[in-house]
Write a protein that holds these residues in place. Sequence first.
Motif, short mmCIF file in Angstrom:
data_model
loop_
_atom_site.label_atom_id
_atom_site.label_comp_id
_atom_site.label_asym_id
_atom_site.label_seq_id
_atom_site.Cartn_x
_atom_site.Cartn_y
_atom_site.Cartn_z
N GLY A 285 1.18 4.09 3.47
CA GLY A 285 1.84 2.82 3.74
C GLY A 285 1.59 1.75 2.71
O GLY A 285 2.04 0.63 2.86
N ALA A 286 0.88 2.08 1.62
CA ALA A 286 0.54 1.05 0.65
C ALA A 286 1.30 1.22 -0.66
O ALA A 286 1.69 0.25 -1.29
CB ALA A 286 -0.96 1.08 0.37
N LEU A 287 1.52 2.45 -1.09
CA LEU A 287 2.11 2.71 -2.40
C LEU A 287 3.52 3.25 -2.22
O LEU A 287 3.73 4.24 -1.54
CB LEU A 287 1.26 3.74 -3.15
N LEU B 51 4.10 -2.02 -5.24
CA LEU B 51 2.91 -2.06 -4.41
C LEU B 51 3.05 -3.21 -3.42
O LEU B 51 3.31 -4.35 -3.83
CB LEU B 51 1.66 -2.27 -5.27
N TYR B 52 2.87 -2.92 -2.14
CA TYR B 52 3.04 -3.92 -1.10
C TYR B 52 1.73 -4.17 -0.36
O TYR B 52 1.01 -3.22 -0.04
CB TYR B 52 4.10 -3.48 -0.08
N HIS B 53 1.47 -5.44 -0.07
CA HIS B 53 0.30 -5.76 0.74
C HIS B 53 0.61 -6.97 1.61
O HIS B 53 1.21 -7.94 1.14
CB HIS B 53 -0.92 -6.06 -0.12
N ILE C 41 -5.53 -1.15 -4.14
CA ILE C 41 -4.15 -0.66 -4.19
C ILE C 41 -3.72 -0.45 -5.64
O ILE C 41 -3.12 0.58 -5.99
CB ILE C 41 -3.19 -1.64 -3.48
N VAL C 42 -4.03 -1.42 -6.50
CA VAL C 42 -3.67 -1.31 -7.91
C VAL C 42 -4.43 -0.16 -8.57
O VAL C 42 -3.86 0.62 -9.34
CB VAL C 42 -3.95 -2.64 -8.64
N ARG C 43 -5.71 -0.05 -8.27
CA ARG C 43 -6.53 1.02 -8.86
C ARG C 43 -6.02 2.39 -8.41
O ARG C 43 -5.92 3.33 -9.22
CB ARG C 43 -7.99 0.84 -8.45
#
Length: 234
Positions: free
Chosen positions: A87-89, A109-111, A129-131
Amino acid sequence: MSFTEKVKLEAKRKSAFRCVVCREPFVEIHHIIPQEEGGPDTLDNAAPLCSSCHDLYGGNPYKRKQIKQMRDYWFELVENTIMTNDGALLEIEKDPYFLNSLKNKGIALYHVVFENESFEESAQMIFEIVRTAQKTQPNLNRALYLDIDGHRNENGGYDNDMFELQRHFILGYLLPFLSEIHIPLCSAKNTKLQKNNIPDELNIFSSDEEMIKHLKKEGKEKSFTIYSEEESGV
């Protein structure tokens, strides 16, 4: 009553956090059938709309059927064309109506920051998330989309935590590791080449003195990056 946070988040995720009419980010959840007419607080009666489309179409009873049809179409399109990783990427593949420069070029990328999240918690989650994106989809252009629930001050602006998160952490610190960002305060593009040497972990310190103490103890086996609240001017 109104939609529960669970229903609102599910509707946002099913729409990839975009308006079902114009595809713009930063949506609010609209009752297709108004509450005063007996419209339920269920997912079936929920349509993610941006503020402009909500003002233009939300109160028009003749648009209800069309809004529901557009919502169902967009939900299906998102489900069939966007691959998710916890659900993040999200990786954008095929969508002739998706007005986004990342199409076939990168990942989005959503947060969502919830009301009970602190600056430190949000910063760590966004950094992870970015990593993870670099680890699983190496060297692709990355665009970050951020939505924030609550965190407002008495004047209607963002509280100190969320202002720092957007202005200093994301814009001032994290942007070099991204190709573009879309946050409630603004949208911005990285005018330089995106950096892909993302460290293993993020350390947040309240002062330079605390940071120096940590550096003296830190070994060289693991790479890490530093964010100092003192340097940010907060």
